[in-house]
Structure formats: C-alpha cells, structure tokens
Enzyme design. Structure first.
Site, PDB file in Angstrom:
ATOM      1  N   LYS A  23       0.462   8.392   1.409  1.00 18.22           N
ATOM      2  CA  LYS A  23       0.511   7.023   1.960  1.00 18.22           C
ATOM      3  C   LYS A  23       1.184   6.068   0.976  1.00 18.22           C
ATOM      4  CE  LYS A  23      -3.299   4.283   1.780  1.00 18.22           C
ATOM      5  NZ  LYS A  23      -3.064   2.966   1.162  1.00 18.22           N
ATOM      6  N   ASN A  24       0.689   6.053  -0.262  1.00 15.70           N
ATOM      7  CA  ASN A  24       1.140   5.002  -1.175  1.00 15.70           C
ATOM      8  C   ASN A  24       2.550   5.238  -1.712  1.00 15.70           C
ATOM      9  OD1 ASN A  24      -1.152   3.596  -0.674  1.00 15.70           O
ATOM     10  ND2 ASN A  24      -2.228   4.265  -2.526  1.00 15.70           N
ATOM     11  N   ARG A  95      -1.572  -4.494   2.644  1.00 15.50           N
ATOM     12  CA  ARG A  95      -1.310  -5.033   1.313  1.00 15.50           C
ATOM     13  C   ARG A  95       0.089  -4.621   0.811  1.00 15.50           C
ATOM     14  NH1 ARG A  95      -3.033  -8.331  -3.046  1.00 15.50           N
ATOM     15  NH2 ARG A  95      -1.951  -7.465  -4.819  1.00 15.50           N
ATOM     16  N   CYS A 119      -8.718  -9.113  -0.497  1.00 18.03           N
ATOM     17  CA  CYS A 119      -8.958  -7.818   0.138  1.00 18.03           C
ATOM     18  C   CYS A 119     -10.388  -7.396  -0.135  1.00 18.03           C
ATOM     19  CB  CYS A 119      -7.977  -6.815  -0.444  1.00 18.03           C
ATOM     20  SG  CYS A 119      -8.291  -5.166   0.119  1.00 18.03           S
ATOM     21  N   ARG A 124      -7.285  -8.746  -6.169  1.00 17.66           N
ATOM     22  CA  ARG A 124      -5.906  -8.260  -6.059  1.00 17.66           C
ATOM     23  C   ARG A 124      -4.848  -9.369  -6.177  1.00 17.66           C
ATOM     24  NH1 ARG A 124      -5.857  -3.452  -1.688  1.00 17.66           N
ATOM     25  NH2 ARG A 124      -4.378  -2.557  -3.139  1.00 17.66           N
ATOM     26  N   PRO A 125      -4.753  -9.987  -7.369  1.00 12.56           N
ATOM     27  CA  PRO A 125      -3.753 -11.047  -7.566  1.00 12.56           C
ATOM     28  C   PRO A 125      -2.321 -10.490  -7.609  1.00 12.56           C
ATOM     29  CG  PRO A 125      -4.877 -10.559  -9.627  1.00 12.56           C
ATOM     30  CD  PRO A 125      -5.521  -9.699  -8.571  1.00 12.56           C
ATOM     31  N   ASP A 127      -0.031 -11.999  -9.920  1.00 14.85           N
ATOM     32  CA  ASP A 127       0.580 -12.629 -11.096  1.00 14.85           C
ATOM     33  C   ASP A 127       1.564 -11.714 -11.836  1.00 14.85           C
ATOM     34  OD1 ASP A 127      -1.871 -11.227 -11.611  1.00 14.85           O
ATOM     35  OD2 ASP A 127      -1.873 -11.998 -13.660  1.00 14.85           O
ATOM     36  N   LEU A 128       1.256 -10.430 -11.947  1.00 18.27           N
ATOM     37  CA  LEU A 128       2.137  -9.540 -12.711  1.00 18.27           C
ATOM     38  C   LEU A 128       3.425  -9.253 -11.945  1.00 18.27           C
ATOM     39  CD1 LEU A 128      -0.621  -7.109 -14.027  1.00 18.27           C
ATOM     40  CD2 LEU A 128       0.482  -8.990 -15.264  1.00 18.27           C
ATOM     41  N   ASP A 307      -9.300   5.367  -6.059  1.00 16.47           N
ATOM     42  CA  ASP A 307      -9.246   5.699  -4.628  1.00 16.47           C
ATOM     43  C   ASP A 307     -10.099   6.921  -4.282  1.00 16.47           C
ATOM     44  OD1 ASP A 307      -7.586   3.571  -4.220  1.00 16.47           O
ATOM     45  OD2 ASP A 307      -5.740   4.753  -4.140  1.00 16.47           O
ATOM     46  N   VAL A 329     -11.336  -0.530 -11.964  1.00 14.58           N
ATOM     47  CA  VAL A 329     -10.073  -1.041 -11.401  1.00 14.58           C
ATOM     48  C   VAL A 329     -10.305  -2.139 -10.362  1.00 14.58           C
ATOM     49  CG1 VAL A 329      -7.902  -0.408 -10.273  1.00 14.58           C
ATOM     50  CG2 VAL A 329      -8.985   1.192 -11.860  1.00 14.58           C
ATOM     51  N   ARG A 399      -6.114   3.967   8.834  1.00 20.00           N
ATOM     52  CA  ARG A 399      -5.005   3.337   8.095  1.00 20.00           C
ATOM     53  C   ARG A 399      -4.376   4.324   7.119  1.00 20.00           C
ATOM     54  NH1 ARG A 399      -6.349  -2.350   5.476  1.00 20.00           N
ATOM     55  NH2 ARG A 399      -4.391  -1.720   4.539  1.00 20.00           N
TER      56      ARG A 399
HETATM   57  N1  EPU Z   1      -3.756  -6.743 -10.900  1.00 22.70           N
HETATM   58  C1  EPU Z   1      -3.626  -7.953 -11.538  1.00 22.70           C
HETATM   59  N2  EPU Z   1      -2.480  -8.680 -11.323  1.00 22.70           N
HETATM   60  C2  EPU Z   1      -1.463  -8.223 -10.530  1.00 22.70           C
HETATM   61  C3  EPU Z   1      -1.607  -6.977  -9.890  1.00 22.70           C
HETATM   62  C4  EPU Z   1      -2.768  -6.259 -10.098  1.00 22.70           C
HETATM   63  O1  EPU Z   1      -4.510  -8.396 -12.248  1.00 22.70           O
HETATM   64  O2  EPU Z   1      -0.455  -8.921 -10.400  1.00 22.70           O
HETATM   65  C5  EPU Z   1      -4.997  -5.958 -11.109  1.00 22.70           C
HETATM   66  C6  EPU Z   1      -5.794  -5.832  -9.801  1.00 22.70           C
HETATM   67  O3  EPU Z   1      -6.618  -6.940  -9.608  1.00 22.70           O
HETATM   68  C7  EPU Z   1      -6.570  -4.557 -10.027  1.00 22.70           C
HETATM   69  C8  EPU Z   1      -5.636  -3.736 -10.924  1.00 22.70           C
HETATM   70  O4  EPU Z   1      -4.658  -4.626 -11.413  1.00 22.70           O
HETATM   71  O5  EPU Z   1      -7.744  -4.842 -10.756  1.00 22.70           O
HETATM   72  C9  EPU Z   1      -4.971  -2.575 -10.197  1.00 22.70           C
HETATM   73  O6  EPU Z   1      -4.191  -3.026  -9.140  1.00 22.70           O
HETATM   74  P1  EPU Z   1      -2.782  -2.380  -8.788  1.00 22.70           P
HETATM   75  O7  EPU Z   1      -1.782  -3.463  -8.754  1.00 22.70           O
HETATM   76  O8  EPU Z   1      -2.524  -1.208  -9.675  1.00 22.70           O
HETATM   77  O9  EPU Z   1      -3.052  -1.861  -7.324  1.00 22.70           O
HETATM   78  P2  EPU Z   1      -2.125  -2.031  -6.052  1.00 22.70           P
HETATM   79  O10 EPU Z   1      -0.710  -1.792  -6.402  1.00 22.70           O
HETATM   80  O11 EPU Z   1      -2.483  -3.263  -5.332  1.00 22.70           O
HETATM   81  C10 EPU Z   1      -2.196   0.509  -5.428  1.00 22.70           C
HETATM   82  C11 EPU Z   1      -2.597   1.305  -4.223  1.00 22.70           C
HETATM   83  C12 EPU Z   1      -4.107   1.266  -4.067  1.00 22.70           C
HETATM   84  C13 EPU Z   1      -4.728   1.830  -5.354  1.00 22.70           C
HETATM   85  C14 EPU Z   1      -4.238   1.053  -6.572  1.00 22.70           C
HETATM   86  C15 EPU Z   1      -4.740   1.618  -7.885  1.00 22.70           C
HETATM   87  C16 EPU Z   1      -0.688   1.025  -2.772  1.00 22.70           C
HETATM   88  C17 EPU Z   1      -0.142   0.493  -1.503  1.00 22.70           C
HETATM   89  N3  EPU Z   1      -1.963   0.755  -3.029  1.00 22.70           N
HETATM   90  O12 EPU Z   1      -2.637  -0.816  -5.174  1.00 22.70           O
HETATM   91  O13 EPU Z   1      -4.424   2.108  -2.978  1.00 22.70           O
HETATM   92  O14 EPU Z   1      -6.130   1.729  -5.274  1.00 22.70           O
HETATM   93  O15 EPU Z   1      -2.802   1.066  -6.592  1.00 22.70           O
HETATM   94  O16 EPU Z   1      -4.385   2.947  -8.023  1.00 22.70           O
HETATM   95  O17 EPU Z   1       0.000   1.714  -3.504  1.00 22.70           O
HETATM   96  C18 EPU Z   1      -5.747   2.894  -1.215  1.00 22.70           C
HETATM   97  O18 EPU Z   1      -4.868   3.730  -0.995  1.00 22.70           O
HETATM   98  O19 EPU Z   1      -6.860   2.935  -0.650  1.00 22.70           O
HETATM   99  C19 EPU Z   1      -5.477   1.827  -2.158  1.00 22.70           C
HETATM  100  C20 EPU Z   1      -6.214   0.727  -2.220  1.00 22.70           C
END
Ligand code: EPU
Length: 416
Positions: A23-24, A95, A119, A124-125, A127-128, A307, A329, A399
């Site tokens: 999926k991801n 997302r 979410c 899930r900000p 900022d990065l 996950d 996480v 999903r």
């Molecule tokens: N974070 C920040 N700032 C940012 C982005 C992230 O502080 O700008 C923090 C988040 O708050 C969180 C941590 O970084 O605490 C990890 O978030 P990350 O950005 O790595 O996650 P994501 O890209 O939003 C993807 C997967 C998620 C999976 C996470 C972690 C996709 C579409 N989603 O999310 O998948 O849990 O990486 O591995 O790739 C799922 O499949 O059920 C799912 C939620």
C-alpha cells in the site's frame, strides 16, 4: 453504508496466501508517476480503497488513470500543466494525498495541497515536508486549510530531518528528482517503501543514491520518462498474516514476501515461540505449542514497525505471561485497547507504554475499528476469541487490506 466483518473465532489457519503489493509504496509511486511524460504502468498495485481515492484525486487533477485487464494500473498525465490542487473532500480521506506536494512541485513547481486533517493515530504534522520544500526554494503559505507552495527558482539543497519521517523523505525526494542541482536528505527514513520510490524514480531516468541509508542524495534531472514498474510486496500485510497463523495455532505459507523486509517481525514472532522458515519467494509460519510473552518497542525501520503494533498486541493478549509494548512513533495508537478489552484482553496503558497480561480467555464481542491497523488487530483478536465478533467500521480495514475476508476464508477462517 456501514461496513462490518463478522468472524467466528478459534479455527486454526492452514494453507497458502499471496501477499499483495505494498500500500504505502503504491500510494507514493502513484503520486510520483505524474512527474513522468507519457503513460506509466504499475504492476502489483493493491486493489484497496486508498488506491481508489488516489485515482479520484488524479482524475480531478486532469490525469487519466485506469486499471488494465492484466490488473496493472495506467497513469497518463496530459502534456503541459495539470490542475495543481488536491480537493479537500478527497484529500481528507487519505493521508497519502499529501504526497502530491513533492510530485506537483517536481512536475510543475507549484502545488496546492489540502492540509491532511488530524488523524486517529496521532497529530501527524507536515512541518518537515514544508521545511524540505522551502530548503529547495519553494515559498510556502498555509491559508484556509490549504498549503500553497510555489518554487520560482528551485535549487538543490541540504535538508536535515529532525525525525526520519517517511512522508517528508518521499516528498523531498520527488521534488528534488526534478530540481536542478544536488539535494541531500540527512536523517532520511530508511523504510523499504523509500527504496522502492528511489528505484522507481531511477527507472524513469532520475538520479537518487543512498536510499535505504540515512543520507539520500538526489541529483535533479530535467525530464523523467514514463516506465512500467512493479511495486514491492506489502510487508505489513505479510506481518498481519504471519500473526494470524501464530495466533490461531496454524501453519501458513506466505507467497510474494521479501523476507528482509519483515526481519523485525520474524524476530519478535520467534520470541513468542513461532517457527519461521524462509522459502524461495516467501515464508512459512508455524505456530509454536505455546505463545510466549515478548517486549516490543516501535521505531522507524529497521526497528519494529508501528504499523504492526496493534497486531502484536492482539497476539500478546493470549500469551502465557506479561509483555510490555512501547509505541514511539504515533501517540494515539493505543486507542484500540478499549475495544480489545471488550473482548477480554487485560491491557493497561500508561503514556506510550502498554502492559499486556496474556491469558487464553478472549471472547467475541461487538467492536469498532478506529483505524486501519487497529482494525487488523481486531481481526486477529477475533480469530483467536471464542464465539462471534462483529467488527464495525470495517471500511478502515478495507483501506489497506486487499480481499481480506476472502484471503482469510481460503485459509480456513470463518469470516463474513
Ligand atoms: N512527523 C513530524 N513532522 C512531519 C512529519 C512527521 O513530526 O512533518 C512525525 C509524526 O508526527 C510521527 C512521525 O514523524 O510521529 C512518523 O511519521 P511519518 O511521517 O514517518 O509517517 P507518514 O509518512 O505520515 C507513513 C505511512 C504510515 C506509517 C508511517 C510510519 C504512508 C502513506 N503512511 O506515514 O502508514 O505508519 O509512515 O512508518 O506511507 C499505515 O499504513 O497504516 C500507516 C499509517
């Protein structure tokens, strides 16, 4: 319409299951496809609701997208500019719609992205993601729920991520792929989905090096060409079926798995007493005579995946002893514990930690999925519990899991 899964528990699972595409990886590669000129064909994309929503967003952007008879997905952006906005009504449902930020900036230096709302699993900000886009020359404004990003003169740059965010790493890689000069992402995410995106970009003629390590270098190229590409197998779907074998006392062969991607899951399942054998294109998971407790800490890859936390919580709920699970996480991922308790689980949550007192007496109940992986955890609880479990809001599960009812039924589960 209310979507519900009804599961009659305590039937051991036996047989073979084929794991779908990730999926991801699929979601980000669908977004990245708009950077190419011509028709991209993707194989091994899972038929799941999140993919449908991404296809609707593409449609609204003016990008033609359809399934082919051989189950591949075609994405055909028109020549010239496409509509640069992700609409709120669709973007709020997935997302991963935020991944159009990097893809649109890479394609045409401008993007208007509906802010992904809060979410269920955490704040899930973004900022990065924005820090990365700004470092590469984009002006960013947030107004009325949208991120407006525009890069007049994008230029490669160095970006240090405070946390190895998967989405931020992907957005920066996509923008950098077509930004003149060299970009360097430090403390980058190392997940297999990042490596798959890098391989995809490189197959289109891009220049990404170091994916899978914490420093990724991207040299921008002016043109990316459309290609045919196969998505990697889904390591989290694989992990979920691995736990399904262990929790029901069965033996399941998983096909289409890359074993190194599931090493953290293998390690923890072995601690709980399961036997895992690698095969040519997958794994065999055989439940042990007893389920032993294990302590788990979720971490970015190659740590134990967040996950898979809910699914392991389900397994540890019937272990012979006490386990401690620490979630590092996403802060809200223990919200499913109240639903687990309705089925007899003994779990105490304090902050980021859950103490699980395992026992054998889980029973079926009416419960509600709160997010995708929490829903998968409930399915596993239901497979192990005595009697019937009704899982409401199963739409969360659909999903991310292709044909889950059918795949489980084929293994001998009683699922409607
Ligand atoms: N974070 C920040 N700032 C940012 C982005 C992230 O502080 O700008 C923090 C988040 O708050 C969180 C941590 O970084 O605490 C990890 O978030 P990350 O950005 O790595 O996650 P994501 O890209 O939003 C993807 C997967 C998620 C999976 C996470 C972690 C996709 C579409 N989603 O999310 O998948 O849990 O990486 O591995 O790739 C799922 O499949 O059920 C799912 C939620």
């Amino acid at each position: 319409m209310q979507e519900t899964l009804i599961i009659e528990g305590q039937y051991p699972l036996y047989g073979t299951v084929r794991i779908s595409g990730a999926k991801n990886a699929g979601l980000v590669i669908i977004a990245a496809s708009i950077m190419a000129d011509g028709e991209t064909i993707l194989d091994n994309v899972p038929h799941i609701n999140d993919v449908d929503v991404m296809m609707h967003i593409l449609d609204q952007m003016g990008v033609e997208c359809h399934w082919n008879e051989d189950a591949s997905l075609s994405i055909c952006p028109p020549a010239g500019e496409i509509h640069k906005k992700t609409p709120y009504e669709l973007a709020k449902r997935v997302r991963a719609s935020n991944l159009f930020l990097g893809a649109l900036l890479g394609r045409q230096n401008e993007a208007t992205i509906s802010m992904p709302g809060g979410c269920d699993i955490g704040t899930r900000p973004m900022d990065l993601h924005l820090k990365g886009a700004q470092a590469l020359g984009a002006e960013v404004d947030i107004e009325h729920g949208y991120i407006y990003a525009r890069a007049e003169n994008p230029k490669g740059a160095r970006v240090y991520l405070d946390f190895p965010s998967v989405g931020a790493t992907e957005n920066i890689m996509m923008m950098a792929a077509k930004t003149p000069g060299t970009s360097v992402i430090e403390n980058a995410a190392k997940e297999p989905e990042i490596v798959d995106l890098a391989n995809f970009i490189n197959s289109m003629g891009g220049k990404v090096r170091g994916a899978g390590t914490d420093v990724i270098k991207v040299e921008g190229v002016p043109v990316l060409k459309a290609v045919r590409y196969a998505i990697i197998p889904d390591r989290i779907e694989a992990g979920t079926y691995m736990v399904a074998a262990a929790i029901t006392g069965g033996e399941v062969q998983l096909e289409n798995v890359i074993p190194t991607h599931v090493h953290p899951i293998i390690a923890k399942l072995q601690e709980t007493g399961a036997t895992i054998t690698e095969t040519d294109n997958g794994l065999i998971v055989k439940a042990g005579p007893r389920i032993l407790p294990a302590d788990i800490k979720t971490l970015p890859y190659p740590g134990f995946p967040t996950d898979m936390q809910s699914q392991m919580l389900a397994l540890l709920s019937i272990a012979e002893g006490t386990s401690v699970v620490v979630e590092n996480v996403f802060e809200n991922r223990f919200q499913i514990v109240d639903e687990f308790k309705r089925m007899g689980a003994k779990i105490k949550v304090e902050g980021h930690s859950a103490v699980v007192e395992g026992h054998k007496n889980l029973f079926g109940a009416r419960v509600k999925a709160t997010d995708l992986r929490a829903g998968a955890g409930l399915v596993l609880m239901a497979l192990a519990a005595r009697g019937e479990t009704v899982i409401e809001d199963a739409c969360y599960i659909f999903r991310g899991y292709e044909n889950i009812a059918e795949k489980l039924s084929n293994l001998g589960a009683h699922v409607k």
